[in-house]
Enzyme design. Structure first.
Site, PDB file in Angstrom:
ATOM      1  N   THR A  73      -7.683   1.819  -0.156  1.00 49.78           N
ATOM      2  CA  THR A  73      -6.637   2.856   0.586  1.00 49.78           C
ATOM      3  C   THR A  73      -6.368   1.836   1.734  1.00 49.78           C
ATOM      4  OG1 THR A  73      -8.842   3.480   1.827  1.00 49.78           O
ATOM      5  CG2 THR A  73      -7.748   5.021   0.020  1.00 49.78           C
TER       6      THR A  73
ATOM      7  N   GLU B 115      -1.158   0.471  11.441  1.00 49.25           N
ATOM      8  CA  GLU B 115       0.309   0.022  11.820  1.00 49.25           C
ATOM      9  C   GLU B 115       0.426  -0.985  12.042  1.00 49.25           C
ATOM     10  OE1 GLU B 115       0.520   3.248  15.602  1.00 49.25           O
ATOM     11  OE2 GLU B 115      -1.407   3.160  15.546  1.00 49.25           O
TER      12      GLU B 115
ATOM     13  N   ASN C 241     -12.378   0.446   2.455  1.00 43.21           N
ATOM     14  CA  ASN C 241     -11.965   0.306   1.815  1.00 43.21           C
ATOM     15  C   ASN C 241     -10.701   0.107   1.087  1.00 43.21           C
ATOM     16  OD1 ASN C 241     -11.456   1.730  -1.130  1.00 43.21           O
ATOM     17  ND2 ASN C 241     -10.749   3.730  -0.302  1.00 43.21           N
ATOM     18  N   PRO C 242     -10.930  -1.312   0.032  1.00 46.41           N
ATOM     19  CA  PRO C 242      -9.891  -1.439   0.373  1.00 46.41           C
ATOM     20  C   PRO C 242      -8.776  -1.403  -0.746  1.00 46.41           C
ATOM     21  CG  PRO C 242     -12.416  -2.926  -0.383  1.00 46.41           C
ATOM     22  CD  PRO C 242     -12.562  -1.426  -0.521  1.00 46.41           C
TER      23      PRO C 242
ATOM     24  N   ILE D 294      -4.077  11.581   8.336  1.00 52.09           N
ATOM     25  CA  ILE D 294      -2.420  12.437   7.742  1.00 52.09           C
ATOM     26  C   ILE D 294      -2.416  11.071   6.448  1.00 52.09           C
ATOM     27  CG2 ILE D 294      -2.211  12.774  10.555  1.00 52.09           C
ATOM     28  CD1 ILE D 294      -2.100   9.287  10.712  1.00 52.09           C
ATOM     29  N   GLY D 295      -2.799  10.799   5.458  1.00 46.02           N
ATOM     30  CA  GLY D 295      -2.819  10.050   4.597  1.00 46.02           C
ATOM     31  C   GLY D 295      -2.933   8.774   4.261  1.00 46.02           C
TER      32      GLY D 295
ATOM     33  N   PHE E 102       2.372   9.619  11.169  1.00 45.50           N
ATOM     34  CA  PHE E 102       3.087   8.883  12.338  1.00 45.50           C
ATOM     35  C   PHE E 102       3.362   8.551  13.557  1.00 45.50           C
ATOM     36  CE2 PHE E 102       4.686   9.080   7.685  1.00 45.50           C
ATOM     37  CZ  PHE E 102       3.958   7.983   7.136  1.00 45.50           C
TER      38      PHE E 102
ATOM     39  N   GLN F  25      -2.339   1.230   3.133  1.00 42.95           N
ATOM     40  CA  GLN F  25      -1.680   1.867   3.873  1.00 42.95           C
ATOM     41  C   GLN F  25      -0.696   0.340   4.976  1.00 42.95           C
ATOM     42  OE1 GLN F  25      -2.026   3.923   6.717  1.00 42.95           O
ATOM     43  NE2 GLN F  25      -2.447   4.715   4.748  1.00 42.95           N
TER      44      GLN F  25
END
Length: 717
Positions: free
Chosen positions: A600, A670, A597-598, A471-472, A246, A604
């Site tokens: 992931t 973000e 990639n719908p 980072i995830g 983050f 997010q």
């Protein structure tokens, strides 16, 4: 019945399909090892000792008793630590934060400043000795309070101009049919990612190796090499799995102190920050005080816009939370003024946090727009659409695509906005007052030069190497799909290796620029490899490797305003007897470029919106003004949204294509948080008729501000 397709048609179109994470099974079974879990022979453990005074000087570090304790190997402090190079400009265009350049002098600029590192055979021995270390200080008066009229405030640029201005603001405000002049505040927010900061340093064959949890292995490599006066090729940084970043996981005190200790002891040393230590050493989002002045003609067209923001920074490092920057993109006006100011206080240095500037800035500007819509009797969505700029309000550059209107129209349809009664405090369900709110979102879509290596293997598969960081976000999976399409093969035939500085320079995972930058490099390398494979006669074509560098391609891209956009919607229920607020539902519709990639991507966006709920209602790190330290610096005292606070959040996107951009990816890490807190706050006003301009909207604030609704109007608090 299940059918299997073979042939060329089965080898295309991986991008845009929902795929589970490639490393997902390893993560949920524990097979994926994080930085603090990887074993090393002869491993020693370091424990940082942090200052207990807010400001002053170190008079003495009593090392002798601690060195006599079981298992203790050394104690590093300002009296014996190696000198570091700190007068340089790093990757982000600034010198390193002195908090990272540990043990260089006897100054203490804030509570929680690293004053020593105790190294022992086990973590338990290191911790016990660290807690026993006696450090004597000469304390000095300090200032830890941020307030809007602080005499030390000054304009600061950060990564954008400090101030922008056009037109006569006062004249346009005077000419406006209705005006908003209000102050909004957001509190300090902490990163508190699941995996704390951890690093292991060792010397191997004359080369420094650091196994770390970071957002850019090349970034950390370059900083460490410069700081320790090493050739970059003699430093290797690896970071395979990261449990959240983050913006916090760049160069920090734990990496530098681990390298110091490994050099002194000539054996591997691991340093892991505790949860409490991350509150002072991991960075945070600065609190902000923002003043917004808006003036509009009777038809709602903005004549005047002023957005001024103030944030705190430490006395040793300047960090700007550019909250006024979002107004430079979303709305234009005949008179337009924005400014980002900072004040230096005796507190730790803030840092990047998900949507730095945009997250707190969107709360202020979008709440103010909602107030303006109320005063003008205009629907909040219609007001925003009437003020959609044709070009960048400050830059004057054309937009490479601005689909905010499409987001609002689709979101309004799906949310049922047309059925909304605009009057506040009208809808009731038992003890609950119900309300709905909306807000706009924007975040920059940039890219940075990156390199990538793609190799054709003997078995017909391909290996991609790039110094990316997952980072995830699912970056590893996204790059696999991108490479598969670029190579015209199946994703199962592609292996993506990331998180190793030896793979060459590449963009960090930050600013929603990671996947966009890496995809460009991977696509370019794959295209050249395909050309070379078409010309080769070797069967199989093993050993062919192509390296790409996107520096020139990025330089040739036309100068335009490039952003993701979004429309946020929220419905809340408020119990004015208890002050309880429940978010019942949220919807976010985004224009975020090409969705790789719908599955992931949706994760997010939902994660960002959940953080927006947390920002609106829960998160608030509180400092004791007497000490500068936090009250309850842990996840018991620092409240975040949990499953009980999180409704079913719906996410979707609209087509968003830039024909001049060969990659088309804008990033989704973000944009999801931008505007989310404002949508919740605007919904609370609609439910109660009370305007909350200070986050978080705690139950005590609801109780203090909510009273009987006046006839035909709202109450401002």
């Amino acid at each position: 019945m299940t059918t299997t397709t073979s042939g060329p048609s089965a080898l295309r179109g991986a991008v845009g399909t929902a795929r589970t994470r490639i490393e997902g099974r390893e993560k949920v079974t524990g097979a994926a090892r994080y930085a603090g879990e990887i074993p090393f022979a002869d491993l020693a453990h370091g424990w940082l000792v942090l200052s207990t005074v807010t400001r002053g000087r170190i008079l003495d570090v009593e090392t002798a008793p601690v060195l006599a304790m079981p298992g203790v190997l050394t104690v590093l402090h300002h009296g014996n630590a190696p000198r570091l190079t700190t007068d340089y400009v790093g990757m982000l265009g600034t010198p390193p934060d002195p908090t990272c350049a540990v043990f260089q002098n006897d100054r203490v600029p804030f509570a929680g400043w690293p004053v020593a590192l105790v190294v022992a055979e086990t973590p338990e021995e290191a911790r016990e000795a660290a807690e026993a270390l006696v450090v004597t200080y000469d304390s000095e008066p300090h200032d830890t309070a941020l307030h809007p009229d602080h005499p030390g405030a000054y304009p600061a640029a950060g990564h954008m101009p400090a101030e922008t201005e056009k037109g006569d603001l006062e004249a346009q405000l005077a000419a406006s049919a209705f005006v908003v002049d209000a102050e909004y505040t957001t509190p300090e927010e902490q990163h508190s990612m699941m995996e704390p900061h951890a690093a292991t340093a060792r010397w191997e064959g004359g080369r420094l190796e650091v196994v770390d949890s970071n957002q850019g292995a090349g970034w950390v490599q370059g900083e460490l090499a410069t700081m320790f006066s090493l050739d970059a090729s003699s430093v290797r940084v690896r970071s395979e799995h990261i449990g959240g970043g983050f913006g916090s996981k760049g160069l920090r005190a734990h990496q530098v102190s681990a390298v110091m200790a490994a050099t002194a002891l000539q054996r591997p040393v691991r340093v892991v920050l505790t949860r409490r230590q991350t509150f002072s050493l991991g960075g945070y989002r600065s609190p902000t005080t923002q003043r917004v002045r808006l003036g509009a003609a009777s038809d709602g067209r903005l004549l005047a816009l002023e957005h001024r923001s103030l944030n705190q920074t430490s006395t040793v490092y300047e960090f700007v939370e550019p909250s006024a920057g979002v107004a430079r993109v979303l709305y234009d006006a005949d008179a337009h003024r924005t400014a980002n100011h900072v004040v230096r206080l005796d507190v730790p240095s803030p840092t990047w946090m998900r949507a730095p500037g945009e997250a707190p800035g969107s709360f202020a500007i979008e709440a103010a727009l909602d107030e303006l819509a109320e005063r003008g009797g205009i629907d909040p969505i219609e007001l925003r659409l009437r003020n959609e700029p044709e070009v960048g309000p400050v830059s004057g550059l054309p937009f490479a695509g601005n689909n905010l209107a499409a987001c609002f129209r689709e979101g309004a349809r799906r949310f049922g906005w047309a059925d909304r009664d605009p009057r506040p405090g009208i809808r009731r369900e038992g003890r609950w007052l119900l309300g709905t709110g909306t807000a706009a979102a924007s975040f920059g879509a940039g890219a940075a030069p990156s390199t990538a290596l793609v190799t054709a293997e003997a078995d017909g598969s391909f290996t991609v190497r790039i110094t990316a960081a997952d980072i995830g976000t699912g970056a590893r999976t996204a790059l696999t799909l991108i490479a598969a399409d670029a190579l015209e093969t199946a994703p199962e035939q592609v292996r993506v290796r990331i998180g190793d500085s030896d793979f060459g320079p590449a963009m960090i995972a930050g600013g929603s620029m990671g996947t966009r930058s890496w995809a460009w490099a991977v696509t370019a390398a794959a295209a050249e490899l395909r050309e070379r494979l078409a010309m080769t006669t070797s069967i199989p074509p093993e050993g062919i490797t192509v390296r790409s560098d996107t520096t020139e391609a990025l330089g040739a891209l036309a100068r335009k305003e490039r952003h993701s956009f979004g429309a946020q919607f929220a419905e809340v229920a408020v119990d004015t007897a208890t002050g309880e607020i429940r978010v019942r539902r949220m919807l976010g519709v985004f224009a975020a470029g090409r969705i790789v990639n719908p599955l992931t991507a949706r994760n997010q966006l939902v994660g960002g919106m959940t953080w927006g709920i947390s920002m609106a209602l829960h998160e608030e790190a509180v400092r004791d003004r007497n000490t500068g330290g936090h009250y309850a610096p842990d996840l018991a005292g620092y409240h975040v949204a949990t499953h009980a606070d999180t409704p079913a959040i719906e996410v979707d996107w609209v087509d968003d294509h830039d024909p001049e951009d060969p990659v088309g990816i804008k990033g989704v890490g973000e944009i999801g948080i931008v505007g989310a807190a404002a949508a919740v706050a605007n919904a609370v006003w609609h439910a109660t008729g009370v305007r909350h301009r200070d986050l978080p909207i705690r139950p005590d604030r609801v109780l203090a501000a909510t009273g009987p609704l006046p006839a035909g109007g709202a109450v401002n608090a």
